[in-house]
Design a protein around this motif. Structure first.
Motif, PDB file in Angstrom:
ATOM      1  N   LEU A 187      10.861   1.390   9.720  1.00 40.98           N
ATOM      2  CA  LEU A 187      12.182   0.803   9.533  1.00 40.98           C
ATOM      3  C   LEU A 187      12.038  -0.495   8.741  1.00 40.98           C
ATOM      4  O   LEU A 187      10.958  -1.073   8.669  1.00 40.98           O
ATOM      5  N   ASP A 188      13.142  -0.963   8.175  1.00 39.47           N
ATOM      6  CA  ASP A 188      13.088  -2.234   7.438  1.00 39.47           C
ATOM      7  C   ASP A 188      12.564  -3.352   8.322  1.00 39.47           C
ATOM      8  O   ASP A 188      11.829  -4.233   7.863  1.00 39.47           O
ATOM      9  N   GLY A 189      12.953  -3.326   9.597  1.00 36.69           N
ATOM     10  CA  GLY A 189      12.509  -4.367  10.515  1.00 36.69           C
ATOM     11  C   GLY A 189      11.006  -4.394  10.702  1.00 36.69           C
ATOM     12  O   GLY A 189      10.418  -5.460  10.926  1.00 36.69           O
ATOM     13  N   GLY A 190      10.361  -3.234  10.622  1.00 40.62           N
ATOM     14  CA  GLY A 190       8.905  -3.183  10.713  1.00 40.62           C
ATOM     15  C   GLY A 190       8.265  -3.881   9.524  1.00 40.62           C
ATOM     16  O   GLY A 190       7.311  -4.666   9.678  1.00 40.62           O
ATOM     17  N   HIS A 191       8.779  -3.601   8.320  1.00 45.32           N
ATOM     18  CA  HIS A 191       8.273  -4.276   7.123  1.00 45.32           C
ATOM     19  C   HIS A 191       8.521  -5.779   7.213  1.00 45.32           C
ATOM     20  O   HIS A 191       7.652  -6.576   6.841  1.00 45.32           O
ATOM     21  N   VAL A 192       9.699  -6.168   7.694  1.00 41.03           N
ATOM     22  CA  VAL A 192      10.019  -7.589   7.837  1.00 41.03           C
ATOM     23  C   VAL A 192       9.042  -8.255   8.802  1.00 41.03           C
ATOM     24  O   VAL A 192       8.583  -9.383   8.569  1.00 41.03           O
ATOM     25  N   MET A 193       8.708  -7.551   9.878  1.00 36.30           N
ATOM     26  CA  MET A 193       7.777  -8.100  10.868  1.00 36.30           C
ATOM     27  C   MET A 193       6.416  -8.384  10.233  1.00 36.30           C
ATOM     28  O   MET A 193       5.837  -9.472  10.411  1.00 36.30           O
ATOM     29  N   PHE A 194       5.879  -7.422   9.466  1.00 35.74           N
ATOM     30  CA  PHE A 194       4.562  -7.610   8.853  1.00 35.74           C
ATOM     31  C   PHE A 194       4.603  -8.674   7.749  1.00 35.74           C
ATOM     32  O   PHE A 194       3.655  -9.441   7.593  1.00 35.74           O
ATOM     33  N   LEU A 195       5.709  -8.712   6.996  1.00 36.50           N
ATOM     34  CA  LEU A 195       5.817  -9.721   5.937  1.00 36.50           C
ATOM     35  C   LEU A 195       5.970 -11.118   6.518  1.00 36.50           C
ATOM     36  O   LEU A 195       5.434 -12.088   5.962  1.00 36.50           O
ATOM     37  N   THR A 196       6.687 -11.235   7.624  1.00 33.68           N
ATOM     38  CA  THR A 196       6.814 -12.531   8.293  1.00 33.68           C
ATOM     39  C   THR A 196       5.447 -13.010   8.775  1.00 33.68           C
ATOM     40  O   THR A 196       5.090 -14.194   8.642  1.00 33.68           O
ATOM     41  N   TYR A 197       4.661 -12.074   9.328  1.00 33.68           N
ATOM     42  CA  TYR A 197       3.290 -12.403   9.756  1.00 33.68           C
ATOM     43  C   TYR A 197       2.467 -12.900   8.565  1.00 33.68           C
ATOM     44  O   TYR A 197       1.730 -13.888   8.669  1.00 33.68           O
ATOM     45  N   GLU A 198       2.612 -12.212   7.422  1.00 32.02           N
ATOM     46  CA  GLU A 198       1.859 -12.603   6.228  1.00 32.02           C
ATOM     47  C   GLU A 198       2.246 -13.999   5.752  1.00 32.02           C
ATOM     48  O   GLU A 198       1.376 -14.817   5.397  1.00 32.02           O
ATOM     49  N   ILE A 199       3.558 -14.297   5.746  1.00 28.41           N
ATOM     50  CA  ILE A 199       4.028 -15.607   5.285  1.00 28.41           C
ATOM     51  C   ILE A 199       3.544 -16.709   6.217  1.00 28.41           C
ATOM     52  O   ILE A 199       3.098 -17.779   5.773  1.00 28.41           O
ATOM     53  N   VAL A 200       3.607 -16.472   7.531  1.00 27.36           N
ATOM     54  CA  VAL A 200       3.220 -17.490   8.509  1.00 27.36           C
ATOM     55  C   VAL A 200       1.710 -17.695   8.549  1.00 27.36           C
ATOM     56  O   VAL A 200       1.210 -18.829   8.573  1.00 27.36           O
ATOM     57  N   SER A 201       0.944 -16.590   8.560  1.00 25.56           N
ATOM     58  CA  SER A 201      -0.515 -16.682   8.711  1.00 25.56           C
ATOM     59  C   SER A 201      -1.246 -16.853   7.392  1.00 25.56           C
ATOM     60  O   SER A 201      -2.386 -17.326   7.363  1.00 25.56           O
ATOM     61  N   GLY A 202      -0.599 -16.439   6.296  1.00 31.07           N
ATOM     62  CA  GLY A 202      -1.270 -16.492   5.001  1.00 31.07           C
ATOM     63  C   GLY A 202      -2.213 -15.328   4.783  1.00 31.07           C
ATOM     64  O   GLY A 202      -2.922 -15.273   3.771  1.00 31.07           O
ATOM     65  N   ARG A 203      -2.227 -14.359   5.715  1.00 29.65           N
ATOM     66  CA  ARG A 203      -3.102 -13.188   5.603  1.00 29.65           C
ATOM     67  C   ARG A 203      -2.256 -11.922   5.504  1.00 29.65           C
ATOM     68  O   ARG A 203      -1.366 -11.704   6.332  1.00 29.65           O
ATOM     69  N   LYS A 204      -2.546 -11.104   4.525  1.00 31.88           N
ATOM     70  CA  LYS A 204      -1.797  -9.874   4.309  1.00 31.88           C
ATOM     71  C   LYS A 204      -2.477  -8.723   5.059  1.00 31.88           C
ATOM     72  O   LYS A 204      -3.691  -8.535   4.931  1.00 31.88           O
ATOM     73  N   PRO A 205      -1.730  -7.938   5.861  1.00 31.82           N
ATOM     74  CA  PRO A 205      -2.329  -6.771   6.509  1.00 31.82           C
ATOM     75  C   PRO A 205      -2.865  -5.808   5.451  1.00 31.82           C
ATOM     76  O   PRO A 205      -2.301  -5.681   4.356  1.00 31.82           O
ATOM     77  N   SER A 206      -3.933  -5.124   5.768  1.00 29.63           N
ATOM     78  CA  SER A 206      -4.541  -4.205   4.798  1.00 29.63           C
ATOM     79  C   SER A 206      -3.637  -3.003   4.550  1.00 29.63           C
ATOM     80  O   SER A 206      -2.804  -2.645   5.398  1.00 29.63           O
ATOM     81  N   ASP A 207      -3.827  -2.367   3.378  1.00 28.29           N
ATOM     82  CA  ASP A 207      -3.042  -1.171   3.058  1.00 28.29           C
ATOM     83  C   ASP A 207      -3.321  -0.060   4.064  1.00 28.29           C
ATOM     84  O   ASP A 207      -2.418   0.711   4.414  1.00 28.29           O
ATOM     85  N   ASN A 208      -4.553   0.003   4.555  1.00 26.82           N
ATOM     86  CA  ASN A 208      -4.902   1.032   5.544  1.00 26.82           C
ATOM     87  C   ASN A 208      -4.139   0.808   6.852  1.00 26.82           C
ATOM     88  O   ASN A 208      -3.626   1.762   7.465  1.00 26.82           O
ATOM     89  N   PHE A 209      -4.035  -0.449   7.265  1.00 28.85           N
ATOM     90  CA  PHE A 209      -3.280  -0.773   8.482  1.00 28.85           C
ATOM     91  C   PHE A 209      -1.809  -0.425   8.309  1.00 28.85           C
ATOM     92  O   PHE A 209      -1.183   0.167   9.188  1.00 28.85           O
ATOM     93  N   LEU A 210      -1.251  -0.806   7.150  1.00 27.80           N
ATOM     94  CA  LEU A 210       0.156  -0.523   6.900  1.00 27.80           C
ATOM     95  C   LEU A 210       0.430   0.977   6.857  1.00 27.80           C
ATOM     96  O   LEU A 210       1.464   1.452   7.340  1.00 27.80           O
ATOM     97  N   GLU A 211      -0.516   1.731   6.287  1.00 32.98           N
ATOM     98  CA  GLU A 211      -0.357   3.188   6.218  1.00 32.98           C
ATOM     99  C   GLU A 211      -0.337   3.789   7.624  1.00 32.98           C
ATOM    100  O   GLU A 211       0.516   4.630   7.949  1.00 32.98           O
ATOM    101  N   ASN A 212      -1.269   3.367   8.470  1.00 33.01           N
ATOM    102  CA  ASN A 212      -1.317   3.902   9.844  1.00 33.01           C
ATOM    103  C   ASN A 212      -0.103   3.454  10.656  1.00 33.01           C
ATOM    104  O   ASN A 212       0.432   4.233  11.464  1.00 33.01           O
ATOM    105  N   ALA A 213       0.319   2.211  10.452  1.00 34.29           N
ATOM    106  CA  ALA A 213       1.514   1.726  11.155  1.00 34.29           C
ATOM    107  C   ALA A 213       2.726   2.541  10.745  1.00 34.29           C
ATOM    108  O   ALA A 213       3.595   2.872  11.572  1.00 34.29           O
ATOM    109  N   GLN A 214       2.792   2.890   9.445  1.00 37.10           N
ATOM    110  CA  GLN A 214       3.905   3.698   8.948  1.00 37.10           C
ATOM    111  C   GLN A 214       3.919   5.073   9.614  1.00 37.10           C
ATOM    112  O   GLN A 214       4.973   5.595   9.979  1.00 37.10           O
ATOM    113  N   LYS A 215       2.741   5.656   9.808  1.00 34.43           N
ATOM    114  CA  LYS A 215       2.649   6.960  10.469  1.00 34.43           C
ATOM    115  C   LYS A 215       3.140   6.876  11.915  1.00 34.43           C
ATOM    116  O   LYS A 215       3.878   7.744  12.377  1.00 34.43           O
ATOM    117  N   VAL A 216       2.718   5.821  12.619  1.00 34.84           N
ATOM    118  CA  VAL A 216       3.163   5.635  14.003  1.00 34.84           C
ATOM    119  C   VAL A 216       4.674   5.462  14.052  1.00 34.84           C
ATOM    120  O   VAL A 216       5.376   6.049  14.886  1.00 34.84           O
TER     121      VAL A 216
END
Length: 437
Positions: A386-415
């Motif tokens: 959902l859009d909210g899932g993407h917003v959650m990961f992007l908010t984490y990236e902006i706050v922490s300065g670390r981008k989740p890996s493409d592999n993590f995002l792919e598996n999260a998308q499957k879940v």
């Protein structure tokens, strides 16, 4: 024909809302120079498609959603081949996190704006028709649910959650039906009594057998339209007559009159009516179902208020965000175990039934405005896919300065897809079950 109109309204409403939602994503992506490969309303199989520039515009046969395919983004298509290559300047993944966040919020923002515009337009065009609380001077008629809550026919509702009642419709407000520790204050036999709202009231009201208002204003009435050849016509009743008594008993209230007809189903009755200020006695035969064959004309004085455009916009926003507030309260009741999800969650069949088999522009746009806000709320939930899932990961990236890996995002998308498919399956199965049983 009713089913065709129901389905037609559902498809039209969803097409408008999904189209605008995905348009919000697409316009934001194009604004920031991202390549949009496909804009689709509905899911395959494909009915129609046309490519303009770099984007293919598609209409799918399954009208229960839509999507925008943005280059370099892990989405519901699960097309990750391009992610194995070096990021390109036009791709989603190569853009700053704040731009990607705006793109993911684009659909939600457009749905919120759509909801506000619809409610504001309805308020401006139709104004507000309501029953002033003082007009319910004879109190209420309590049905079975109302009586179980604690209401008695004749109670006068004077406050909801301690706030003085100004419009009778506020009796059915979300603050009353979904609020925690909500209560009504009524006048009964010269005393004020508080009636607590049970946590599962919305469940009860959603039951097919009890899908009605638990209290309604008690009202006197006139004889309205009389059916040709009916027992009412044979008895000599005329439009405008006031019923005073039935078999010598007071029957000026419509609920009392109905009860007397039911008790005398298939029998002859004697009525006294007032016609042009004079009492007249009439005899009538009640049919086997407890009817005489006329439409009552309630003697309630509704008020209408018109609003300027400037007044309509904040009122529209208030109504729109009230839908989100009601959804939050509803989810809270489900999570606290105070509401049954099988009666609170509906899918396309239930939505179509709410639209109904008769087309009415006011009802159509009211429901479409509500669904726009529900769509915005549901898409903002922090569920991957959902859009909210993407917003959650992007908010984490902006706050922490670390981008989740493409592999993590792919598996999260499957879940997330599994969760969404389960929720959709539950909603559709629940719709079918509730419709049949």
């Amino acid at each position: 024909m009713d089913i065709v109109i129901m389905v037609g309204q559902l498809i039209l409403g969803l097409t408008i809302l999904v189209g605008l939602h995905e348009l919000g994503h697409m316009l934001a992506a194009k604004w920031f120079g991202m390549r949009v490969e496909k804009y689709a309303i509905g899911f395959p199989p494909k009915i129609f498609s046309k490519k303009f520039g770099e984007t293919e515009y598609m209409l799918g046969m399954i009208p229960l959603g839509g999507f925008v395919k943005i280059s370099g983004m892990v989405d519901e298509s699960m097309d990750t081949e391009a992610l194995k290559q070096e990021p390109q300047p036009w791709e989603f993944r190569s853009k700053p996190a704040w731009q990607r966040l705006i793109v993911m919020m684009g659909g939600i923002i457009v749905n919120v704006i759509t909801g506000i515009v619809i409610y504001a337009a309805l308020t401006y065009h139709y104004g507000e028709s309501y029953l002033p609380a003082k007009e319910a001077r004879y109190g209420v008629v309590a049905n079975e649910i109302g009586q179980e809550i604690g209401f008695q026919t004749g109670d006068k509702i004077v406050a909801v959650n301690g706030k003085e009642l100004e419009k009778f419709e506020d009796v059915y407000s979300m603050d009353a039906l979904l609020g925690r520790n909500a209560y009504y204050t009524v006048e009964r036999d010269g005393k004020r009594v508080n009636i607590q709202v049970p946590a599962n009231l919305m469940d009860r009201l959603s039951d097919k057998e009890e899908r009605m208002f638990f209290v309604q204003p008690r009202q006197t009435f006139q004889i309205g339209e009389i059916q040709a050849g009916s027992n009412a016509a044979k008895a000599g009743l005329q439009t405008g007559d006031h019923v005073l008594t039935v078999n010598g008993q007071d029957a000026k209230f419509f609920d009392v009159f109905q009860k007397m007809l039911q008790q005398n189903a298939g029998k002859q009755i004697t009525m006294q009516v007032e016609r042009e200020g004079k009492p007249i006695k009439l005899g009538a035969k009640v049919d086997s179902e407890g009817h005489l064959g006329f439409f009552p004309k309630p003697m309630l004085n509704y008020a209408t208020r018109d609003y300027s455009l400037g007044e309509s916009i904040p009122l529209g926003a208030e109504q729109a965000f009230g839908v989100i507030s009601a959804n939050i309260k509803g989810f809270g009741k489900i999570f606290r175990g105070e509401a049954d999800p099988t009666k609170s969650i509906g899918g396309p069949i239930k939505i179509a039934q709410i639209y109904g088999g008769h087309f009415d522009w006011f009802k159509f746009w009211s429901l479409t405005g509500m669904l726009s806000m529900v769509l915005a709320f549901m898409n903002f939930l922090p569920i991957p896919a959902l859009d909210g899932g993407h917003v959650m990961f992007l908010t984490y990236e902006i706050v922490s300065g670390r981008k989740p890996s493409d592999n993590f995002l792919e598996n999260a998308q499957k879940v997330g897809m599994v969760i969404l498919l389960c929720l959709m399956g539950f909603a559709i199965f629940n719709d079918v079950f509730q419709t049949i049983f």
